[in-house]
Design a protein around this motif. Structure first.
Motif, PDB file in Angstrom:
ATOM      1  N   ARG A   1       0.829  -1.208   0.000  1.00  0.00           N
ATOM      2  CA  ARG A   1       0.000   0.000   0.000  1.00  0.00           C
ATOM      3  C   ARG A   1       0.863   1.256   0.000  1.00  0.00           C
ATOM      4  O   ARG A   1       0.566   2.224  -0.700  1.00  0.00           O
ATOM      5  CB  ARG A   1      -0.929   0.006   1.213  1.00  0.00           C
ATOM      6  CG  ARG A   1      -2.115  -0.896   1.053  1.00  0.00           C
ATOM      7  CD  ARG A   1      -3.110  -0.695   2.196  1.00  0.00           C
ATOM      8  NE  ARG A   1      -3.837  -1.934   2.397  1.00  0.00           N
ATOM      9  CZ  ARG A   1      -3.751  -2.699   3.471  1.00  0.00           C
ATOM     10  NH1 ARG A   1      -3.017  -2.352   4.494  1.00  0.00           N
ATOM     11  NH2 ARG A   1      -4.438  -3.815   3.535  1.00  0.00           N
ATOM     12  N   ARG A   2       1.925   1.232   0.783  1.00  0.00           N
ATOM     13  CA  ARG A   2       2.826   2.383   0.844  1.00  0.00           C
ATOM     14  C   ARG A   2       3.487   2.609  -0.513  1.00  0.00           C
ATOM     15  O   ARG A   2       3.598   3.742  -0.985  1.00  0.00           O
ATOM     16  CB  ARG A   2       3.885   2.162   1.917  1.00  0.00           C
ATOM     17  CG  ARG A   2       4.794   3.345   2.086  1.00  0.00           C
ATOM     18  CD  ARG A   2       5.599   3.224   3.376  1.00  0.00           C
ATOM     19  NE  ARG A   2       6.364   4.426   3.562  1.00  0.00           N
ATOM     20  CZ  ARG A   2       7.623   4.539   3.171  1.00  0.00           C
ATOM     21  NH1 ARG A   2       8.254   3.534   2.626  1.00  0.00           N
ATOM     22  NH2 ARG A   2       8.268   5.679   3.349  1.00  0.00           N
TER      23      ARG A   2
ATOM     24  N   SER B   1      10.552   4.756  -5.232  1.00  0.00           N
ATOM     25  CA  SER B   1       9.594   4.278  -4.234  1.00  0.00           C
ATOM     26  C   SER B   1      10.003   2.923  -3.678  1.00  0.00           C
ATOM     27  O   SER B   1       9.861   2.671  -2.479  1.00  0.00           O
ATOM     28  CB  SER B   1       8.185   4.228  -4.811  1.00  0.00           C
ATOM     29  OG  SER B   1       8.055   3.216  -5.773  1.00  0.00           O
ATOM     30  N   LEU B   2      10.517   2.035  -4.528  1.00  0.00           N
ATOM     31  CA  LEU B   2      11.014   0.744  -4.029  1.00  0.00           C
ATOM     32  C   LEU B   2      12.200   0.935  -3.104  1.00  0.00           C
ATOM     33  O   LEU B   2      12.323   0.260  -2.077  1.00  0.00           O
ATOM     34  CB  LEU B   2      11.399  -0.162  -5.202  1.00  0.00           C
ATOM     35  CG  LEU B   2      10.257  -0.754  -5.998  1.00  0.00           C
ATOM     36  CD1 LEU B   2      10.805  -1.543  -7.183  1.00  0.00           C
ATOM     37  CD2 LEU B   2       9.384  -1.623  -5.139  1.00  0.00           C
ATOM     38  N   TRP B   3      13.075   1.850  -3.448  1.00  0.00           N
ATOM     39  CA  TRP B   3      14.250   2.133  -2.614  1.00  0.00           C
ATOM     40  C   TRP B   3      13.806   2.672  -1.257  1.00  0.00           C
ATOM     41  O   TRP B   3      14.371   2.312  -0.228  1.00  0.00           O
ATOM     42  CB  TRP B   3      15.160   3.101  -3.338  1.00  0.00           C
ATOM     43  CG  TRP B   3      16.361   3.499  -2.552  1.00  0.00           C
ATOM     44  CD1 TRP B   3      17.432   2.719  -2.225  1.00  0.00           C
ATOM     45  CD2 TRP B   3      16.601   4.782  -1.978  1.00  0.00           C
ATOM     46  NE1 TRP B   3      18.328   3.453  -1.507  1.00  0.00           N
ATOM     47  CE2 TRP B   3      17.838   4.721  -1.326  1.00  0.00           C
ATOM     48  CE3 TRP B   3      15.892   5.984  -1.961  1.00  0.00           C
ATOM     49  CZ2 TRP B   3      18.381   5.802  -0.661  1.00  0.00           C
ATOM     50  CZ3 TRP B   3      16.433   7.045  -1.310  1.00  0.00           C
ATOM     51  CH2 TRP B   3      17.659   6.952  -0.663  1.00  0.00           C
ATOM     52  N   GLN B   4      12.797   3.548  -1.242  1.00  0.00           N
ATOM     53  CA  GLN B   4      12.297   4.108   0.015  1.00  0.00           C
ATOM     54  C   GLN B   4      11.727   3.003   0.915  1.00  0.00           C
ATOM     55  O   GLN B   4      11.909   3.035   2.127  1.00  0.00           O
ATOM     56  CB  GLN B   4      11.228   5.160  -0.257  1.00  0.00           C
ATOM     57  CG  GLN B   4      11.737   6.442  -0.830  1.00  0.00           C
ATOM     58  CD  GLN B   4      12.573   7.200   0.171  1.00  0.00           C
ATOM     59  OE1 GLN B   4      12.292   7.212   1.354  1.00  0.00           O
ATOM     60  NE2 GLN B   4      13.620   7.825  -0.332  1.00  0.00           N
ATOM     61  N   ILE B   5      11.037   2.036   0.327  1.00  0.00           N
ATOM     62  CA  ILE B   5      10.466   0.952   1.122  1.00  0.00           C
ATOM     63  C   ILE B   5      11.577   0.059   1.670  1.00  0.00           C
ATOM     64  O   ILE B   5      11.549  -0.332   2.832  1.00  0.00           O
ATOM     65  CB  ILE B   5       9.467   0.139   0.290  1.00  0.00           C
ATOM     66  CG1 ILE B   5       8.213   0.974   0.103  1.00  0.00           C
ATOM     67  CG2 ILE B   5       9.137  -1.182   0.942  1.00  0.00           C
ATOM     68  CD1 ILE B   5       7.188   0.347  -0.796  1.00  0.00           C
TER      69      ILE B   5
ATOM     70  N   ARG C   1       1.010   4.154  -2.872  1.00  0.00           N
ATOM     71  CA  ARG C   1       0.840   5.595  -2.602  1.00  0.00           C
ATOM     72  C   ARG C   1       2.027   6.387  -3.118  1.00  0.00           C
ATOM     73  O   ARG C   1       1.849   7.479  -3.686  1.00  0.00           O
ATOM     74  CB  ARG C   1       0.664   5.835  -1.099  1.00  0.00           C
ATOM     75  CG  ARG C   1      -0.712   5.516  -0.584  1.00  0.00           C
ATOM     76  CD  ARG C   1      -0.927   6.039   0.821  1.00  0.00           C
ATOM     77  NE  ARG C   1       0.082   5.620   1.782  1.00  0.00           N
ATOM     78  CZ  ARG C   1       0.038   4.514   2.513  1.00  0.00           C
ATOM     79  NH1 ARG C   1      -0.992   3.695   2.391  1.00  0.00           N
ATOM     80  NH2 ARG C   1       0.994   4.218   3.360  1.00  0.00           N
ATOM     81  N   LEU C   2       3.235   5.881  -2.938  1.00  0.00           N
ATOM     82  CA  LEU C   2       4.420   6.577  -3.436  1.00  0.00           C
ATOM     83  C   LEU C   2       4.401   6.682  -4.962  1.00  0.00           C
ATOM     84  O   LEU C   2       4.732   7.722  -5.529  1.00  0.00           O
ATOM     85  CB  LEU C   2       5.700   5.877  -2.970  1.00  0.00           C
ATOM     86  CG  LEU C   2       6.072   6.054  -1.503  1.00  0.00           C
ATOM     87  CD1 LEU C   2       7.218   5.119  -1.132  1.00  0.00           C
ATOM     88  CD2 LEU C   2       6.449   7.487  -1.213  1.00  0.00           C
ATOM     89  N   ARG C   3       3.989   5.604  -5.640  1.00  0.00           N
ATOM     90  CA  ARG C   3       3.931   5.641  -7.098  1.00  0.00           C
ATOM     91  C   ARG C   3       2.853   6.602  -7.586  1.00  0.00           C
ATOM     92  O   ARG C   3       3.047   7.328  -8.552  1.00  0.00           O
ATOM     93  CB  ARG C   3       3.697   4.243  -7.678  1.00  0.00           C
ATOM     94  CG  ARG C   3       4.922   3.381  -7.633  1.00  0.00           C
ATOM     95  CD  ARG C   3       4.818   2.070  -8.381  1.00  0.00           C
ATOM     96  NE  ARG C   3       3.556   1.381  -8.269  1.00  0.00           N
ATOM     97  CZ  ARG C   3       2.667   1.294  -9.262  1.00  0.00           C
ATOM     98  NH1 ARG C   3       2.908   1.831 -10.422  1.00  0.00           N
ATOM     99  NH2 ARG C   3       1.545   0.640  -9.090  1.00  0.00           N
TER     100      ARG C   3
END
Length: 143
Positions: free
Chosen positions: A23-24, A136-140, A27-29
């Motif tokens: 979900r996060r 966004s993947l890097w942030q997760i 939302r980032l994408r």
């Protein structure tokens, strides 16, 4: 995966954590999509003055990427658990095939039906959204 106390997570906890992360990431994408469109519009209004030709192309390219990634995510994360590993692998392959089909169909529809269009802006929007997806993947993973 472990918690802060180094105790292993139960399967239900891992599944819930995966849902939260998905979900996060979604939302980032979505935020990336909005930011790319707004930035393209602002640049067009201040520098290019192309009568919304460039922002339209960037928005369509970014949307193609966003939609294709969403389709892939839906296929890739439908199944979870050790018993479903065969289904997970087959869904990853199917999701990737459908994702590329959606990308090709999206580009074809945009270039055939939307006139006038800036091809460079469409491709730039697609690439910018892909970079947003990587961020966004890097942030997760960072958290």
């Amino acid at each position: 995966m472990t918690t802060h106390s180094n105790t292993p997570l139960r399967a239900s906890e891992r599944k819930q954590l995966q849902r939260v992360q998905l979900r996060r990431q979604a939302r980032l994408r979505s935020s990336s999509l909005l930011i790319i469109i707004v930035m393209a519009w602002l640049l067009d209004m201040t520098l290019f003055k192309s009568n919304l030709l460039i922002p339209k192309g960037v928005a369509l390219g970014a949307f193609i990427n966003w939609f294709a990634q969403s389709v892939f995510a839906w296929f890739a994360f439908r199944y979870t658990g050790a018993q479903a590993r065969q289904a997970i692998v087959s869904q990853l392959y199917l999701g990737q095939i459908i994702k590329w089909f959606v990308v090709m169909l999206g580009f074809a529809l945009v270039f055939i039906t939307v006139q006038p269009i800036s091809a460079g802006a469409v491709i730039f929007g697609f690439i910018a959204m892909q970079i947003g997806h990587f961020i966004s993947l890097w942030q997760i993973r960072k958290k």
